[in-house]
Design a protein around this motif. Structure first.
Motif, mmCIF file in Angstrom:
data_model
loop_
_atom_site.group_PDB
_atom_site.id
_atom_site.type_symbol
_atom_site.label_atom_id
_atom_site.label_comp_id
_atom_site.label_asym_id
_atom_site.label_seq_id
_atom_site.Cartn_x
_atom_site.Cartn_y
_atom_site.Cartn_z
ATOM 1 N N PRO A 61 0.777 -1.253 0.000
ATOM 2 C CA PRO A 61 0.000 0.000 0.000
ATOM 3 C C PRO A 61 0.806 1.299 0.000
ATOM 4 N N PRO A 62 1.579 1.581 -1.038
ATOM 5 C CA PRO A 62 2.358 2.827 -1.013
ATOM 6 C C PRO A 62 1.498 4.076 -1.168
ATOM 7 N N LYS A 77 11.742 -4.104 1.065
ATOM 8 C CA LYS A 77 11.557 -5.082 2.140
ATOM 9 C C LYS A 77 10.074 -5.399 2.338
ATOM 10 N N CYS A 113 2.640 -4.514 7.795
ATOM 11 C CA CYS A 113 3.186 -3.158 7.770
ATOM 12 C C CYS A 113 4.337 -3.053 8.755
ATOM 13 N N PHE A 132 6.272 -5.592 11.239
ATOM 14 C CA PHE A 132 7.671 -6.054 11.252
ATOM 15 C C PHE A 132 8.598 -4.838 11.326
ATOM 16 N N SER A 163 13.517 8.223 4.396
ATOM 17 C CA SER A 163 12.176 8.777 4.474
ATOM 18 C C SER A 163 11.924 9.547 3.178
ATOM 19 N N LYS A 164 10.728 9.350 2.635
ATOM 20 C CA LYS A 164 10.421 9.994 1.363
ATOM 21 C C LYS A 164 10.528 11.505 1.479
HETATM 22 P P1 ATP Z 1 8.387 6.989 4.379
HETATM 23 O O1 ATP Z 1 8.354 6.936 5.867
HETATM 24 O O2 ATP Z 1 9.698 6.643 3.762
HETATM 25 O O3 ATP Z 1 7.823 8.238 3.801
HETATM 26 P P2 ATP Z 1 5.968 5.591 4.218
HETATM 27 O O4 ATP Z 1 5.805 4.592 5.285
HETATM 28 O O5 ATP Z 1 5.230 6.852 4.336
HETATM 29 O O6 ATP Z 1 7.490 5.784 3.914
HETATM 30 P P3 ATP Z 1 4.348 4.286 2.327
HETATM 31 O O7 ATP Z 1 4.264 4.602 0.895
HETATM 32 O O8 ATP Z 1 3.217 4.607 3.191
HETATM 33 O O9 ATP Z 1 5.654 4.985 2.816
HETATM 34 O O10 ATP Z 1 4.806 2.785 2.537
HETATM 35 C C1 ATP Z 1 4.241 1.687 1.891
HETATM 36 C C2 ATP Z 1 4.590 0.443 2.667
HETATM 37 O O11 ATP Z 1 6.001 0.314 2.763
HETATM 38 C C3 ATP Z 1 4.051 0.489 4.078
HETATM 39 O O12 ATP Z 1 3.478 -0.757 4.375
HETATM 40 C C4 ATP Z 1 5.250 0.753 4.925
HETATM 41 O O13 ATP Z 1 5.113 0.171 6.183
HETATM 42 C C5 ATP Z 1 6.374 0.105 4.101
HETATM 43 N N1 ATP Z 1 7.649 0.746 4.370
HETATM 44 C C6 ATP Z 1 7.952 2.063 4.291
HETATM 45 N N2 ATP Z 1 9.217 2.299 4.674
HETATM 46 C C7 ATP Z 1 9.754 1.091 4.997
HETATM 47 C C8 ATP Z 1 11.032 0.660 5.463
HETATM 48 N N3 ATP Z 1 12.030 1.525 5.679
HETATM 49 N N4 ATP Z 1 11.212 -0.661 5.705
HETATM 50 C C9 ATP Z 1 10.227 -1.539 5.480
HETATM 51 N N5 ATP Z 1 8.998 -1.197 5.045
HETATM 52 C C10 ATP Z 1 8.756 0.096 4.807
#
Ligand code: ATP
Ligand code: MG
Length: 566
Positions: free
Chosen positions: A39-40, A52, A235, A266, A277-278
């Motif tokens: 779910p991005p 991952k 997640c 996890f 972080s994005k």
């Molecule tokens: P960021 O914190 O980098 O902006 P985000 O969590 O907002 O990332 P999402 O697009 O919401 O990014 O993430 C999609 C999926 O990827 C989610 O299930 C999230 O938990 C997982 N995810 C994001 N960052 C990581 C990471 N560093 N390691 C493992 N899974 C991740």
């Protein structure tokens, strides 16, 4: 050690998520169905942390004959864009995974709205007219209850009317929110009347201007899982504290059947010397601190692809680090080790000289060209050989010559023999310098009886050097990359400015390199091992007559050193 695993080994090596899924299956939950999702939020490019998540979301579905859908969590139109949607699809496919269907949280905006209206009608939600700052200030602390909003007990009809007018665009952003009415004294802060809808006037990349209110993550994610029939919603750990709220909304939404989605958390992936972080990656791109999302120094999937990482190496790396319940930071050397391992098997060996100095074989006939057989890959006999031109004038690495060398310098120095890879043994006879003392030519004599394959070629010689022919080699640019940040964990350096932590030498561009002719046929992203130097790939910036290579990783396995220390 063999890579083949027995059934017993496979059983033993189940990660905790697989164990949970197997237990659910054994108990007959969800009629034996396994459905996951990735779910991005389409607000940036995917990074290796996402890889991952992708590996476990798609991996679980593959392993248990289930399905995995791609769902775009597009609930914040301000930050989201179609460019990100497209890049996310491309990166997942490149990693080697296939989604069943593509969904968007925005597909459920009507259903989520209807659910919110139902909650208002059941006195489980209300419109709050306080600012988000005031609401935050009233939240209390984990040990102190929060303060109830003065709007908490307003009549149902009033909330319904305001909610509708919020969506009609009657109020400015931030003017009011919809809050779930749960428990301002709950020990779980997420239960203290969370905001579930806010006003956003920015057009949405899919739904345009239809909606002016948008659901918050906690009010969209679990419900989307439920609408789609997700069984295991995997997640990262930071959502563990959200799980009770996830379950709370599912309970209110759930029909009387046996199905319910289950959230499993996890540890997220963090890597040394980079950020994950994005928001920070976007900052690097926007401020021009890197050359776009696919800059080979970025920890993005497209950055690694451009750098020359293979999808196999990324998947192998993710497999090695595994899934646990403890957050930590992984040494980037482990990732480098994984790409070296993979490229060692698949990358053809070629010759390139990054910092050339001329070597003249003074007893070799002028104008003569000998085609030497070069082994493409000693790890893979089926890869065969290719031919490389040997001539009187060659280029060798400047570093491989030293006029007054210490004893252990087994390279080119007057009076000493070295082997030129795939060709002859030569003895250095001296050099020529310019007026500033810089070496401009090195001289040597070859022994015609020592050509590779001849009996004399077995003579014991300590050093083997790579070389290319002056006349037949091609000019090239080579880009060398180093870590992007100078500190191991930039995100932890709260007191220091992000910019101060950047490595000023993360990119070195070498413009005078020479590569063997064979590389004229290279295509963008093709992988090579430049003998003695490392793994490289052809950058898509290359044009006809201008070859540009990226160093993926050097040959030296720094990870072995790391392991030896531990
Ligand atoms: P960021 O914190 O980098 O902006 P985000 O969590 O907002 O990332 P999402 O697009 O919401 O990014 O993430 C999609 C999926 O990827 C989610 O299930 C999230 O938990 C997982 N995810 C994001 N960052 C990581 C990471 N560093 N390691 C493992 N899974 C991740
Ligand atoms: Mg997120």
């Amino acid at each position: 050690m063999s890579d083949l695993k027995t059934n017993e080994d496979v059983k033993k090596s189940l990660n905790f998520i697989e164990s949970i899924v197997e237990k659910d299956l054994a108990e007959g939950k969800n009629s034996g169905r396994v459905q996951t999702r990735f779910p991005p939020e389409p607000n940036g490019y995917l990074h290796i942390g996402h890889a991952k998540a992708i590996c476990i979301d798609f991996g679980i579905a593959e392993r248990y004959n289930g399905t995995c859908n791609l769902r775009f969590d597009d609930t914040n139109p301000v930050k989201e864009d179609i460019e990100y949607v497209d890049s996310i699809k491309e990166d997942i496919q490149w990693l080697g995974f296939h989604w069943n269907k593509i969904y968007y949280a925005s597909d459920y905006f009507q259903q989520l709205w209807d659910f919110a209206v139902k909650l208002i009608q059941e006195e489980k939600a209300y419109i709050d007219e306080q600012s988000s700052e005031t609401i935050a200030a009233q939240k209390g602390t984990p040990t102190q209850p929060g303060i109830e909003s003065p709007y908490r007990n307003r009549p149902i009809e009033e909330s319904l009317d305001l909610f509708k007018r919020m969506n009609d665009g009657e109020f400015e952003e931030g003017r009011m929110t919809l809050r779930a009415k749960i428990d301002m004294a709950s020990p779980n802060m997420h239960f203290r009347d969370p905001i579930i809808y806010r006003i956003i006037k920015h057009p949405h990349h899919r739904t345009g201007t239809i909606w002016k209110v948008y659901p918050m993550y906690d009010f969209a994610h679990g419900q989307s899982d439920y609408f789609e029939g997700v069984t295991h919603s995997i997640c990262t750990l930071e959502f563990e504290v959200h799980r009770p709220l996830y379950d709370y909304f599912i309970d209110l939404l759930k029909e009387n059947d046996n199905y319910r989605p289950r959230q499993i958390e996890f540890n997220r992936l963090n890597l040394t010397y980079t950020v994950m972080s994005k928001r920070k990656l976007l900052q690097l791109v926007k401020e021009g601190l890197v050359n776009g999302w696919d800059d080979p120094r970025m920890p993005t999937i497209c950055g690694y692809r451009r750098r020359g990482y293979t999808s196999e190496s990324i998947r192998n790396f993710i497999d090695k680090i595994g899934y646990t319940k403890y957050d930590g930071i992984i040494d980037v050397a482990l990732l480098e080790h994984a790409v070296r391992e993979d490229l060692n098997i698949c990358a053809p060996r070629v010759s390139a000289v990054l910092n050339p100095v001329k070597l003249i074989i003074s007893n070799y006939p002028e104008g003569q060209v000998e085609m030497m057989e070069a082994v493409n890959n000693p790890e893979d006999p089926s890869a065969g050989t290719h031919r490389i031109e040997f001539t009187r004038e060659l280029y060798i690495e400047r570093d491989d010559f030293m006029e007054n060398a210490p004893k252990k310098f087994f390279r080119m120095t007057p009076g000493q023999e070295v082997r030129l890879k795939s060709s002859y043994i030569v003895k250095c006879t001296g050099c020529k310098k310019d007026e500033n003392g810089n070496v401009i030519e090195v001289y040597a004599e070859y022994d015609p009886l020592t050509k590779s394959g001849m009996p004399e070629s077995n003579r014991k010689i300590k050093g083997t050097l790579h070389w290319v022919s002056v006349e037949h080699s091609l000019p090239a640019e080579v880009r060398l990359y180093d870590r992007l940040f100078t500190v191991e964990n930039p995100s932890e350096e709260k007191d220091r400015d992000f910019h101060e932590l950047l490595n000023p030498d993360s990119l070195t561009v070498l413009t005078n390199c020479r590569v063997e002719k064979e590389l004229a046929n290279a295509k963008p992203y093709d992988h090579f091992q430049f003998q003695r130097l490392g793994y490289f790939n052809l950058d898509p910036d290359s044009k006809e007559g201008k070859l540009i290579f990226n160093r993926t990783v050097s040959l030296k396995d720094t990870w072995t050193k790391v392991k030896d220390k531990s």
